[in-house]
Design an enzyme around this catalytic site. Structure first.
Site, PDB file in Angstrom:
ATOM      1  N   TYR A 144      -6.082  -6.160   3.844  1.00 27.39           N
ATOM      2  CA  TYR A 144      -4.617  -6.105   3.836  1.00 27.39           C
ATOM      3  C   TYR A 144      -4.172  -5.810   5.261  1.00 27.39           C
ATOM      4  O   TYR A 144      -4.718  -4.907   5.901  1.00 27.39           O
ATOM      5  CB  TYR A 144      -4.136  -5.010   2.884  1.00 27.39           C
ATOM      6  CG  TYR A 144      -2.645  -4.751   2.917  1.00 27.39           C
ATOM      7  CD1 TYR A 144      -2.140  -3.572   3.458  1.00 27.39           C
ATOM      8  CD2 TYR A 144      -1.729  -5.683   2.410  1.00 27.39           C
ATOM      9  CE1 TYR A 144      -0.773  -3.330   3.488  1.00 27.39           C
ATOM     10  CE2 TYR A 144      -0.362  -5.442   2.442  1.00 27.39           C
ATOM     11  CZ  TYR A 144       0.111  -4.258   2.976  1.00 27.39           C
ATOM     12  OH  TYR A 144       1.467  -4.015   3.016  1.00 27.39           O
ATOM     13  N   ASP A 239      -7.931  -5.314  13.009  1.00 28.10           N
ATOM     14  CA  ASP A 239      -6.848  -4.504  12.432  1.00 28.10           C
ATOM     15  C   ASP A 239      -7.428  -3.100  12.217  1.00 28.10           C
ATOM     16  O   ASP A 239      -8.090  -2.844  11.215  1.00 28.10           O
ATOM     17  CB  ASP A 239      -6.359  -5.132  11.118  1.00 28.10           C
ATOM     18  CG  ASP A 239      -5.254  -4.299  10.505  1.00 28.10           C
ATOM     19  OD1 ASP A 239      -4.580  -4.803   9.578  1.00 28.10           O
ATOM     20  OD2 ASP A 239      -5.067  -3.134  10.925  1.00 28.10           O
ATOM     21  N   LYS A 267      -0.547   4.473  11.794  1.00 27.67           N
ATOM     22  CA  LYS A 267      -0.959   5.697  11.090  1.00 27.67           C
ATOM     23  C   LYS A 267      -1.262   6.880  12.028  1.00 27.67           C
ATOM     24  O   LYS A 267      -0.356   7.525  12.545  1.00 27.67           O
ATOM     25  CB  LYS A 267      -2.141   5.377  10.171  1.00 27.67           C
ATOM     26  CG  LYS A 267      -1.765   4.337   9.071  1.00 27.67           C
ATOM     27  CD  LYS A 267      -2.899   4.072   8.121  1.00 27.67           C
ATOM     28  CE  LYS A 267      -2.653   2.868   7.257  1.00 27.67           C
ATOM     29  NZ  LYS A 267      -1.895   3.155   6.026  1.00 27.67           N
TER      30      LYS A 267
HETATM   31  P1  KE4 Z   1       2.170  -0.316   7.530  1.00 29.20           P
HETATM   32  O1  KE4 Z   1       3.134  -1.458   7.778  1.00 29.20           O
HETATM   33  O2  KE4 Z   1       2.145   0.125   6.083  1.00 29.20           O
HETATM   34  O3  KE4 Z   1       2.379   0.855   8.511  1.00 29.20           O
HETATM   35  O4  KE4 Z   1       0.709  -0.828   7.864  1.00 29.20           O
HETATM   36  C1  KE4 Z   1       0.250  -1.978   7.233  1.00 29.20           C
HETATM   37  C2  KE4 Z   1      -1.267  -1.995   7.267  1.00 29.20           C
HETATM   38  C3  KE4 Z   1      -1.902  -2.804   8.181  1.00 29.20           C
HETATM   39  N1  KE4 Z   1      -3.254  -2.856   8.262  1.00 29.20           N
HETATM   40  C4  KE4 Z   1      -4.018  -2.090   7.440  1.00 29.20           C
HETATM   41  C5  KE4 Z   1      -5.516  -2.171   7.561  1.00 29.20           C
HETATM   42  C6  KE4 Z   1      -3.425  -1.242   6.487  1.00 29.20           C
HETATM   43  O5  KE4 Z   1      -4.199  -0.488   5.670  1.00 29.20           O
HETATM   44  C7  KE4 Z   1      -2.015  -1.177   6.401  1.00 29.20           C
HETATM   45  C8  KE4 Z   1      -1.306  -0.306   5.393  1.00 29.20           C
HETATM   46  N2  KE4 Z   1      -2.146   0.496   4.583  1.00 29.20           N
HETATM   47  C9  KE4 Z   1      -1.607   0.832   3.267  1.00 29.20           C
HETATM   48  C10 KE4 Z   1      -2.663   1.574   2.446  1.00 29.20           C
HETATM   49  N3  KE4 Z   1      -3.943   1.033   2.506  1.00 29.20           N
HETATM   50  C11 KE4 Z   1      -0.360   1.641   3.394  1.00 29.20           C
HETATM   51  C12 KE4 Z   1       0.111   2.282   2.104  1.00 29.20           C
HETATM   52  C13 KE4 Z   1       1.291   1.565   1.523  1.00 29.20           C
HETATM   53  O6  KE4 Z   1       1.344   0.323   1.572  1.00 29.20           O
HETATM   54  O7  KE4 Z   1       2.165   2.288   0.990  1.00 29.20           O
END
Ligand code: KE4
Length: 428
Positions: A144, A239, A267
């Site tokens: 993701y 990523d 994060k």
């Molecule tokens: P954000 O746009 O949520 O800050 O990051 C997206 C993203 C990009 N790349 C990776 C590998 C990620 O894991 C994420 C977002 N992670 C999720 C949980 N695995 C965020 C939690 C959520 O969607 O509420």
């Protein structure tokens, strides 16, 4: 467990917020029940609005590696706030954080701060397409990369076809530029690259997958990806939104000694405030406006309060011994949970990279998304609620990670293992 207040707040939330949450995974849909509304958090602990307290292994999905409300982070945020929360103009803090990232993440020569991981990934992909002048990208099933349209794509039927939208609202035309391959599958990926080499601009990968549960790369996967992308002049994007400053102070690229062309972060570098970043080779980053023609912008990018929290967090992580302690506790926790499952004769396939732990209710091995989807998610849901009733807050989805912070003590680890010993037998 009392949940009257949470249930009332959730009811109220659903009147004004779709699904009652501002991000889907928080809604407990895949484990059942209603989400708990958190009143406050400190260290490794969460407290919900009904006064229940939990040991937190979600850590806001990664940022809270120092635990919640870390004294130094709070102090830095308060003093930054008193100097104004946003200027829309350059400030010293954003340069210091950029310098720290450049110094710490091996492949990053220049970096641009943005406001989320999604923004970081979509900007890195735009840059890769501009640089290579090739529009097709390749991602891996189960990885993701945020919710940008061209990444909400699932594997088309059969390997050779291009992606198909994984969400309404994503135009076919967008998905058509996205190929997907099984994670860790060198043979299939090689076939796709050969077939699409002339218009394949970038390959994006989670160097340790954290969104299908935790699935580490097989030994040859990342080195091979680096070799094949160099051979075909394709840009390699790591990523590291989860793995950055998580699995190693320099990220997965430092741990596995494989350097991508571009890296996406998020994060942890914001210490719990909204942030993202993308960076890499200087010749690439110099294409970003206003240095170059590739446009990307953001009202709150490099926000002085967010960078204050990020600076405090990253500076603390760079102190000697931090990752050694995290590794010791994470190893003990993983082994303890594994023993508890074995003792209860419950099939449970464990994975771990540093303080990123995974566990699948299947014999395993799990090396890709197809393998992860074989796990018994109903059993995971029961495990989740069982642990919750023992005061342990895990991710409300089988396809996420269990994360530790520097605030998790050995007593917490032993408490969690004891809870696992109590819960696993109830899953039979
Ligand atoms: P954000 O746009 O949520 O800050 O990051 C997206 C993203 C990009 N790349 C990776 C590998 C990620 O894991 C994420 C977002 N992670 C999720 C949980 N695995 C965020 C939690 C959520 O969607 O509420």
């Amino acid at each position: 467990m009392k949940t009257r207040q949470s249930r009332a707040k959730f009811k109220r939330a659903q009147l004004v917020i779709p699904g009652g949450v501002n991000s889907p995974v928080r809604a407990f849909r895949s484990v059942g029940g209603d989400p708990l509304f958190i009143k406050q958090a400190n260290g490794a602990m969460l407290e919900d609005v009904d006064g229940n307290t939990f040991l937190d292994y979600v850590l806001s999905w990664g940022p809270m590696i120092l635990g919640h409300a870390h004294a130094k982070v709070v102090k830095a945020v308060i003093s930054a706030t008193k100097r104004g929360t946003s200027y829309g103009a350059p400030c010293a803090g954003e340069v210091e954080l950029a310098e720290l990232i450049v110094k710490t993440v091996p492949s990053i020569e220049q970096v641009r701060l943005v406001n989320s991981g999604t923004e970081a990934v979509m900007s890195a992909i735009r840059l890769a397409r501009a640089y290579t002048k090739r529009d097709t990208i390749l991602k891996f099933d189960g990885c993701y990369h945020g919710h940008a349209d061209h990444l909400l794509v699932k594997a088309g039927s059969g390997v050779a076809t291009l992606g198909i939208p994984d969400s309404p609202g994503v135009p076919e035309s967008f998905a058509r530029h996205t190929l997907t391959a099984p994670y860790n599958d060198i043979k299939t990926t090689e076939k796709l690259i050969h077939k699409h080499a002339k218009d394949l601009g970038a390959i994006i990968v989670e160097p340790v997958a954290g969104n299908m549960g935790v699935v580490p790369p097989i030994d040859e996967f990342l080195p091979w990806l680096r070799m094949i992308t160099q051979k075909y002049d394709i840009l390699l994007i790591f990523d590291e939104v989860i793995t950055g400053f998580r699995v190693h102070v320099g990220g997965a690229q430092a741990l596995y000694k494989v350097l991508p062309d571009l890296t996406c972060l998020g994060k942890i570098i914001g210490g719990g405030l909204p942030i993202g970043a993308y960076g890499g080779r200087k010749d690439l980053m110099q294409m970003i406006a206003p240095a170059g023609p590739v446009y990307q912008a953001g009202t709150l990018s490099g926000n002085p309060v967010a960078v204050a929290a990020g600076l405090e967090t990253v500076r603390h992580l760079k102190k000697p011994g931090v990752y050694k302690e995290l590794e010791k506790n994470s190893k003990e926790l993983a082994e303890g949970i594994g023993e508890a499952a074995k003792y209860a004769k419950i099939p449970y396939y464990q994975t771990r990279v540093g303080s990123m732990l995974g566990g699948f209710f299947t014999e395993g091995p799990v090396i890709d998304y197809a393998g992860a989807k074989k796990s018994d998610t109903a059993r995971y849901a029961k495990f989740f609620h069982g642990m919750l009733n023992h005061g342990i807050y895990l991710a409300p989805s089988q396809f996420e990670a269990m994360l530790l912070s520097t605030a998790h003590t050995n007593r917490h680890i032993r408490q969690t293992i004891a809870a696992a010993h109590a819960v696993f037998p109830t899953l039979r």
